[in-house]
Design an enzyme around this catalytic site. Structure first.
Site, mmCIF file in Angstrom:
data_model
loop_
_atom_site.group_PDB
_atom_site.id
_atom_site.type_symbol
_atom_site.label_atom_id
_atom_site.label_comp_id
_atom_site.label_asym_id
_atom_site.label_seq_id
_atom_site.Cartn_x
_atom_site.Cartn_y
_atom_site.Cartn_z
ATOM 1 N N GLY A 66 0.812 -1.231 0.000
ATOM 2 C CA GLY A 66 0.000 0.000 0.000
ATOM 3 C C GLY A 66 0.831 1.261 0.000
ATOM 4 O O GLY A 66 0.535 2.237 0.672
ATOM 5 N N GLU A 124 0.707 -1.859 -4.624
ATOM 6 C CA GLU A 124 -0.528 -1.069 -4.550
ATOM 7 C C GLU A 124 -1.636 -1.891 -5.182
ATOM 8 O O GLU A 124 -1.381 -2.940 -5.766
ATOM 9 C CB GLU A 124 -0.385 0.272 -5.288
ATOM 10 N N THR A 132 -1.948 -2.109 10.160
ATOM 11 C CA THR A 132 -3.352 -1.882 9.782
ATOM 12 C C THR A 132 -4.248 -2.018 11.012
ATOM 13 O O THR A 132 -4.089 -2.961 11.787
ATOM 14 C CB THR A 132 -3.769 -2.927 8.717
ATOM 15 N N THR A 133 -5.182 -1.089 11.172
ATOM 16 C CA THR A 133 -6.078 -1.152 12.336
ATOM 17 C C THR A 133 -7.487 -1.557 11.896
ATOM 18 O O THR A 133 -7.749 -1.703 10.707
ATOM 19 C CB THR A 133 -6.140 0.208 13.063
ATOM 20 N N ASN A 187 -0.517 0.851 17.374
ATOM 21 C CA ASN A 187 0.269 2.086 17.436
ATOM 22 C C ASN A 187 1.739 1.668 17.455
ATOM 23 O O ASN A 187 2.196 1.045 18.403
ATOM 24 C CB ASN A 187 -0.070 2.894 18.691
ATOM 25 N N MET A 188 2.449 2.001 16.364
ATOM 26 C CA MET A 188 3.826 1.514 16.239
ATOM 27 C C MET A 188 4.857 2.543 16.685
ATOM 28 O O MET A 188 6.048 2.314 16.528
ATOM 29 C CB MET A 188 4.083 1.098 14.796
ATOM 30 N N HIS A 210 -6.430 15.606 20.659
ATOM 31 C CA HIS A 210 -6.265 15.322 19.235
ATOM 32 C C HIS A 210 -6.950 16.415 18.407
ATOM 33 O O HIS A 210 -7.776 17.162 18.926
ATOM 34 C CB HIS A 210 -6.864 13.960 18.863
ATOM 35 N N LYS A 241 -11.001 14.097 14.726
ATOM 36 C CA LYS A 241 -11.051 12.750 15.326
ATOM 37 C C LYS A 241 -12.478 12.436 15.774
ATOM 38 O O LYS A 241 -13.139 13.250 16.409
ATOM 39 C CB LYS A 241 -10.066 12.664 16.511
HETATM 40 P P1 NAD Z 1 -4.571 5.093 3.155
HETATM 41 O O1 NAD Z 1 -5.964 4.835 2.704
HETATM 42 O O2 NAD Z 1 -3.953 6.415 2.840
HETATM 43 O O3 NAD Z 1 -3.586 3.945 2.585
HETATM 44 C C1 NAD Z 1 -3.954 2.611 2.338
HETATM 45 C C2 NAD Z 1 -3.337 2.213 1.013
HETATM 46 O O4 NAD Z 1 -3.551 0.816 0.786
HETATM 47 C C3 NAD Z 1 -3.966 2.962 -0.174
HETATM 48 O O5 NAD Z 1 -2.973 3.601 -0.946
HETATM 49 C C4 NAD Z 1 -4.654 1.845 -0.941
HETATM 50 O O6 NAD Z 1 -4.705 2.078 -2.341
HETATM 51 C C5 NAD Z 1 -3.750 0.651 -0.598
HETATM 52 N N1 NAD Z 1 -4.358 -0.616 -1.006
HETATM 53 C C6 NAD Z 1 -5.656 -0.945 -1.118
HETATM 54 N N2 NAD Z 1 -5.807 -2.174 -1.671
HETATM 55 C C7 NAD Z 1 -4.557 -2.630 -1.930
HETATM 56 C C8 NAD Z 1 -4.041 -3.848 -2.504
HETATM 57 N N3 NAD Z 1 -4.837 -4.807 -2.947
HETATM 58 N N4 NAD Z 1 -2.696 -3.989 -2.570
HETATM 59 C C9 NAD Z 1 -1.859 -3.021 -2.125
HETATM 60 N N5 NAD Z 1 -2.303 -1.844 -1.613
HETATM 61 C C10 NAD Z 1 -3.629 -1.648 -1.501
HETATM 62 O O7 NAD Z 1 -4.580 4.844 4.735
HETATM 63 P P2 NAD Z 1 -3.465 5.242 5.814
HETATM 64 O O8 NAD Z 1 -3.831 6.535 6.484
HETATM 65 O O9 NAD Z 1 -2.116 5.135 5.199
HETATM 66 O O10 NAD Z 1 -3.655 4.074 6.885
HETATM 67 C C11 NAD Z 1 -3.512 2.721 6.537
HETATM 68 C C12 NAD Z 1 -3.751 1.849 7.759
HETATM 69 O O11 NAD Z 1 -2.732 2.068 8.735
HETATM 70 C C13 NAD Z 1 -5.057 2.141 8.487
HETATM 71 O O12 NAD Z 1 -5.604 0.939 8.967
HETATM 72 C C14 NAD Z 1 -4.624 3.030 9.650
HETATM 73 O O13 NAD Z 1 -5.511 3.015 10.736
HETATM 74 C C15 NAD Z 1 -3.332 2.354 9.990
HETATM 75 N N6 NAD Z 1 -2.397 3.147 10.818
HETATM 76 C C16 NAD Z 1 -1.727 2.449 11.789
HETATM 77 C C17 NAD Z 1 -0.778 3.093 12.570
HETATM 78 C C18 NAD Z 1 0.011 2.288 13.565
HETATM 79 O O14 NAD Z 1 0.887 2.836 14.229
HETATM 80 N N7 NAD Z 1 -0.222 0.982 13.670
HETATM 81 C C19 NAD Z 1 -0.515 4.457 12.389
HETATM 82 C C20 NAD Z 1 -1.216 5.136 11.393
HETATM 83 C C21 NAD Z 1 -2.149 4.460 10.587
#
Ligand code: NAD
Length: 267
Positions: free
Chosen positions: A9, A35, A100-101, A125-126, A156, A160
């Protein structure tokens, strides 16, 4: 040793930050980025996508090729992709770092299944700082008894939609664990009106919302004659990407299993 990292992604908000974080890490080598099929950026150079110098690696829709090239794949995408990524990781013996959340029990079950074959690090949260704060919350709460009132204040940005934040609740859970109690039984998530005196042992939450604040959390231990406060202030989402890259490096040579950032940081 250099760890070969793939990023799923990569055109997403976190995906681009992950690319930048991998490229700035000397012990990591960016070997692939995926992607969704048909995405307009397919074929683009991953370095350019991250706003850095060209990397010589192009964005692909072939997730399998990315898993084949990588020692570890970092996934910040959508829960819908978990099953497929688990299948590819197990098939290729590739470790997984999942940020991913919104994971449901079936996604958790898929990750458990993968963890029998490869190393899987998962955390909602990483950020290294936030995970360190969770460890400190547990430790301090284990030392201070109910004579110290625990309160958690978070702020925040105005967009949010949930409260208290997931991180505030995780802090509450960590403090409750330190005290050997269940958060649900002691949490005061909202206070309003004539609430009466504060019960001992309660863990209180206060939520502030406004402007563009990325995320601030303060954990307060208020006793008689002294107060201890632990604060984390996030100013950039890049902290999540850096934490994920640290987790990815940590998987190198690690046996199959399910791990959290607590394991990665040795807490
Ligand atoms: P985003 O929508 O900007 O990015 C997701 C990406 O995944 C998009 O570019 C989308 O096109 C892509 N995608 C969809 N289907 C796909 C496929 N089949 N193959 C490859 N890529 C594909 O979202 P974001 O803001 O970047 O957040 C992504 C995730 O990360 C969310 O679940 C968010 O909550 C999580 N997140 C986690 C933390 C953490 O610390 N764990 C921090 C921030 C965000």
């Amino acid at each position: 040793m250099t760890v070969q990292i793939g990023v799923a992604g990569c055109a997403g908000r976190m995906g681009r930050m992950l690319l930048a974080a991998v490229l700035e890490t000397p012990a990591a080598r960016l070997v692939g980025g995926s992607e969704r099929p048909g995405h307009e950026a397919i074929g683009a150079d991953l370095g350019t996508l991250a706003g850095s110098a060209p990397s010589g690696v192009a964005l692909t829709e072939d997730a399998e090729a990315m898993f084949a090239a990588a020692d570890v794949v970092i996934d910040f995408t959508t829960p819908a992709l978990i099953a497929e990524h688990v299948r590819l990781a197990v098939g290729r013996g590739t470790s997984l770092v999942v940020g991913t959340t919104g994971l449901k029990p079936d996604h958790e079950a898929a990750l458990e299944e993968a963890a029998a074959k490869v190393a899987v690090v998962q955390a909602a949260n990483m950020s290294v700082g936030v995970n360190l704060l969770l460890g400190l919350a547990r430790q301090v709460a284990a030392v201070l008894d109910e004579g110290y009132d625990i309160e958690i204040v978070e702020m925040h940005h105005r967009h949010k939609v949930d409260a208290p934040s997931g991180t505030a609740l995780a802090l509450g859970k960590a403090a409750a664990e330190g005290r050997g109690v269940a958060l649900d039984e002691v949490a005061a998530r909202v206070r309003d009106g004539i609430t009466g005196p504060r019960p001992g042992g309660q863990i209180g939450f206060a939520t502030l919302r406004g402007g563009d604040v990325v995320g601030e959390h303060t954990l307060i231990f208020a006793g008689e004659g002294e107060r201890i406060e632990l604060t984390h202030k996030a100013t950039s989402r890049a902290i999540f990407a850096r934490g994920a890259v640290r987790a990815a490096l940590w998987t190198e040579g690690r046996p199959a299993g399910r791990y959290s950032m607590r394991d990665v940081l040795g807490l």
